[in-house]
Design an enzyme around this catalytic site. Sequence first.
Site, PDB file in Angstrom:
ATOM      1  N   GLU A 194      -1.486   9.155  -4.466  1.00 30.08           N
ATOM      2  CA  GLU A 194      -2.898   8.761  -4.587  1.00 30.08           C
ATOM      3  C   GLU A 194      -3.768   9.981  -4.922  1.00 30.08           C
ATOM      4  O   GLU A 194      -4.757  10.276  -4.255  1.00 30.08           O
ATOM      5  CB  GLU A 194      -3.380   8.054  -3.319  1.00 30.08           C
ATOM      6  CG  GLU A 194      -2.718   6.699  -3.132  1.00 30.08           C
ATOM      7  CD  GLU A 194      -3.358   5.841  -2.037  1.00 30.08           C
ATOM      8  OE1 GLU A 194      -4.296   6.313  -1.363  1.00 30.08           O
ATOM      9  OE2 GLU A 194      -2.911   4.677  -1.869  1.00 30.08           O
ATOM     10  N   GLU A 316       3.435   1.095  -2.942  1.00 33.52           N
ATOM     11  CA  GLU A 316       2.664   0.606  -1.785  1.00 33.52           C
ATOM     12  C   GLU A 316       2.121  -0.765  -2.137  1.00 33.52           C
ATOM     13  O   GLU A 316       1.425  -0.932  -3.140  1.00 33.52           O
ATOM     14  CB  GLU A 316       1.503   1.546  -1.431  1.00 33.52           C
ATOM     15  CG  GLU A 316       1.923   2.844  -0.776  1.00 33.52           C
ATOM     16  CD  GLU A 316       0.744   3.664  -0.269  1.00 33.52           C
ATOM     17  OE1 GLU A 316      -0.278   3.057   0.156  1.00 33.52           O
ATOM     18  OE2 GLU A 316       0.827   4.907  -0.293  1.00 33.52           O
TER      19      GLU A 316
END
Length: 512
Positions: A194, A316
């Site tokens: 991220e 995810e």
Amino acid sequence: MKKEILISALLMASMSLSAQKTATVKIYPERGKQIIPKEIYGQFAEHLGSCIYGGLWVGEKSDIPNTKGYRTDVLNALKELKVPVLRWPGGCFADEYHWMDGIGPKENRPKMVNNNWGGVVEDNSFGTNEFLNLCEMLGCEPYISGNVGSGSVEELAKWVEYMTSDGDSPMANLRRKNGREKPWKIKYLGVGNESWGCGGNMTPEYYSDLYRRYSTYCRNYDGNHLFKIASGASDYDYKWTDVLMKNVGARMNGLSLHYYTVTGWNGSKGSATKFSKDDYYWAMGKCLEIEDVIKKHINIMDKYDPQKHVGLMVDEWGTWWDQEPGVKSALYQQNSMRDAFVASLTLDVFHKYTDRIKMTNIAQVVNVLQSMILTRGKQMVLTPTYYVFDMYKVHQDATYLPLDLICDKVDVRDNRTVPLVSATASKDKEGIIHVSLSNVDTDNTQEVSIDVSNFKVSNVSGQILTSAHITDHNSFENPDIVKLEDFKDAKVSKGMLKVKLPALSIVTLTIK
């Protein structure tokens, strides 16, 4: 008068929809070409809440039954799932994790503050050796998330050397000093996580350059070949994918994507166990929207990589509700039948795009978000999502079989439409066909007719996951409210397999 006629017409339409309880499925075994990689069923373990400490790891001196420090009950439950790959140590935690703090004698390891998740002080007793040994015990592939956000190129390069080198080098000798003579085999390496957010708040252009630099020094040692995964986009950020495909391209083996079924990032996300039918159907619509998101990212990837050399890794995904009241452990949420349907419907979508999707990792394995397992002291509970993964493990490394599905649909808020039945099918290496069916309908049985005229059927068996209420879940006080049972309501007649799916049920059939 016109208003009364309109209301009457709407009521008639509603009644007609309610009475329609049939669906049809046509499977095409001859069109099966793509293998469903077992890595589609990957798991994720982050240093978050009680996922690691209390979930996977309790230490050898704990009064909780353990195997070399790993919870024996959790270890055995995960072995049953045939977990193919496990991602660690994050998540947001990865870009604050300095691996050298988690090696060597445990009494010498420095403590650290987990600034991402609640400021919890961790003692680093679970580090590289403990994680990789766990993967060996589970028989699964490790997926290491490297620190790009706050770490150096040298730090990540040395970590790879520590884990995978068999030479007479400083890091390999440090590993030997710490009790591991032979290197581990590490396939998957995430170069940051991220990076658009908690991993550094970078622009895609800046991260692209960083990826090229960091990945250069992550070398292949002694027959170990790294599959390098770039930090990809969050759900609808198509620009990020475009820039990385253009600026990094074939220098990466995989590109990640994160997508959560979540009400909103600000304020309440809603209770995991107290919600309405409207909330439930909205969640089904949101989870199914992942298909449109995947297709758009794939279209961008196809523009730069038509041969599909770069894999899409949805590392995810899952539900994200409010933290359970009264529980201090960060992101600890209960797991209801709603979560089970999010799992089954999402996996059905993944199966369709395995020419590009090579791995996915549900978040997370124990005690965090949409977990397989919940623990409290010596107690352990298997969640409805666990049972979906248990039912669906038959699809691992099987050949995906295309199918046509016709069923009723329901309109939900935010202009989403939800089919009331979902289906997926595969054929394993022994030629056995498995069909998974989900009846999303909260009220009605679905009579599903599966055309099996183009293949022989001698025997049909199955398992079912269902419960009386969509909010039903397993607790430590009542751990078996939702569980798998044998399914016997499937019969073959004149080339048709007739299946009666109760409301709110998920079934996997074995067709021999």
